[in-house]
Design a protein around this motif. Structure first.
Motif, PDB file in Angstrom:
ATOM      1  N   TYR A 186     -28.214  -6.007 -14.968  1.00 51.17           N
ATOM      2  CA  TYR A 186     -27.681  -7.360 -14.814  1.00 51.17           C
ATOM      3  C   TYR A 186     -26.180  -7.392 -14.574  1.00 51.17           C
ATOM      4  O   TYR A 186     -25.543  -8.424 -14.744  1.00 51.17           O
TER       5      TYR A 186
ATOM      6  N   GLN B  42     -24.347 -10.102 -12.033  1.00 49.27           N
ATOM      7  CA  GLN B  42     -25.447 -11.020 -11.795  1.00 49.27           C
ATOM      8  C   GLN B  42     -24.952 -12.442 -11.582  1.00 49.27           C
ATOM      9  O   GLN B  42     -23.878 -12.827 -12.023  1.00 49.27           O
TER      10      GLN B  42
ATOM     11  N   LYS C 187     -30.397 -14.929 -12.229  1.00 46.87           N
ATOM     12  CA  LYS C 187     -31.291 -13.784 -12.045  1.00 46.87           C
ATOM     13  C   LYS C 187     -32.393 -13.797 -13.092  1.00 46.87           C
ATOM     14  O   LYS C 187     -32.137 -13.920 -14.286  1.00 46.87           O
TER      15      LYS C 187
END
Length: 383
Positions: free
Chosen positions: A371, A374, A377
């Motif tokens: 992540y 990100q 997401k």
């Protein structure tokens, strides 16, 4: 929030107070991955089998499910005088063998053995939280110890087993021995930054991108409902198939999630009982010498819960680790009534804590940092 490679660790004799992280007097702070490995070598962590290669994170340790779980009729805390096993014996409907894999149904409560047990020195405590991917599929999980009077808290000097309470809320899940739903951090001393210390840290390394950040019991984080490429978030579907927690990228997002288009209103009415994935308006940065956690939101300003999975590792959002522009993904659920959420509304606060040492590998620097950088997401399970 990370998965950073680390060698397997063999355990030795029980650790003495103050010797977990090497020679000399240990420093106060959150243990780094190297400190966690040292603690395990000294016998402070007692895994049933050798750690997986990526189990130790920059500032936390993933916890693995053991061989057995029990369907129980209610959540519980054992209290100061009881072991978890005694409570399970009284409350369990049946035992489940996790070795071949088992389906955990929505709306049910399960207690599972964890492969890691602890023999902590007297100056070292710990705290647990769901992993990011666990929170993003709405699996409610908490760690329990013997004689616990609070979830996810491990007192200094605790010696004994660890258990996970697991309750899938939206999707039924397939788990097995070795599945990792929770993570644990180890803490020595009082290391949470005061508001004035947060201001000073922000001046050195901006923690959020807000023009005028709020520092009050942590750094304020607000929700972005303006949209990301035409979307403001996702709402979980009901009556879906299974999510295999150990199968990243193998589930079709369209079968589990309803995209929420940006309609220009800058608002979203949260339906009671529905689960949403949204994102913060601010980009977030965690400097290498600190760790962060999203704390529960004050219910006085809204009847909703945000961010089950609270740990942010050193290096999250850090430009030097490829994280420029990383947002905090928000797992949001309204409680009892519909609630109007508006663009820019504060939904949580990040608290920062000092590390006892800068990890050799930051979040985002190694394989498995799912992540970093990100925006909006879904969990790693969906493609």
């Amino acid at each position: 929030m990370s998965t950073t490679p680390s060698p397997s660790v063999e355990t030795g004799p029980s650790v003495a107070a103050g010797t977990a992280t090497g020679q000399g007097a240990p420093r106060d702070g959150i243990l780094s991955g190297e400190g966690i490995a040292a603690l395990a070598r000294a016998g402070g962590i007692l895994p049933a089998s050798a750690f997986a290669a990526d189990q130790i994170q920059p500032a936390s340790l993933d916890l693995r499910l053991g061989a057995r779980a029990w369907r129980v009729r209610t959540s519980f805390l054992p209290g100061a005088a009881r072991a978890v096993s005694a409570c399970v014996e009284r409350l369990a409907f049946h035992e489940i063998d996790l070795r071949p894999g088992a389906v955990l149904e929505t709306g049910c409560v399960y207690i599972a053995e964890l492969q890691e047990s602890l023999a902590l020195p007297e100056d070292l405590a710990a705290a647990a939280n769901p992993k990011s991917s666990t929170g993003r599929i709405d699996v409610f999980t908490r760690v329990i110890t013997d004689r616990a009077e609070a979830f996810d808290q491990v007192g200094a000097g605790y010696r004994g087993p660890l258990y996970a309470e697991i309750s899938p809320r939206t999707f039924p899940v397939l788990v097995r021995t070795g599945s990792r739903l929770s993570q644990i951090r180890f803490r020595r001393g009082i290391v949470r930054l005061r508001d004035d210390e947060l201001v000073a840290l922000h001046a050195r390394a901006p923690l959020v991108t807000a023009a005028a950040p709020s520092f009050q019991g942590g750094v304020a984080v607000s929700v972005d409902l303006a949209g990301f490429d035409g979307l403001i978030g996702y709402r979980a579907k009901r009556h879906t198939g299974l999510v295999d927690v150990d199968a990243p990228g193998r589930h079709a997002a369209a079968e589990f999630w309803e995209p929420l288009p940006a309609d220009g209103s800058g608002s979203l009415i949260l339906d009671p009982g529905q689960f949403y994935i949204l994102a913060s308006k601010e980009s977030v940065q965690v400097p290498p010498d600190h760790a962060a956690e999203m704390v529960p939101f004050d219910p006085l300003v809204g009847e909703f819960r945000v961010h089950y999975a609270g740990f942010f590792d050193p290096g999250f959002g850090y430009a030097g680790a490829g994280g420029t522009g990383a947002r905090a993904v928000l797992e949001v659920r309204s409680r009892d009534v519909p609630f109007l959420l508006e663009d820019g509304q504060i939904v949580g606060r990040l608290v920062y804590e000092r590390m006892e040492a800068v990890p050799l590998m930051l979040y985002g620097s190694g394989a498995g940092s799912n992540y970093q950088a990100q925006g909006l997401k879904l969990s790693k399970h969906f493609a």
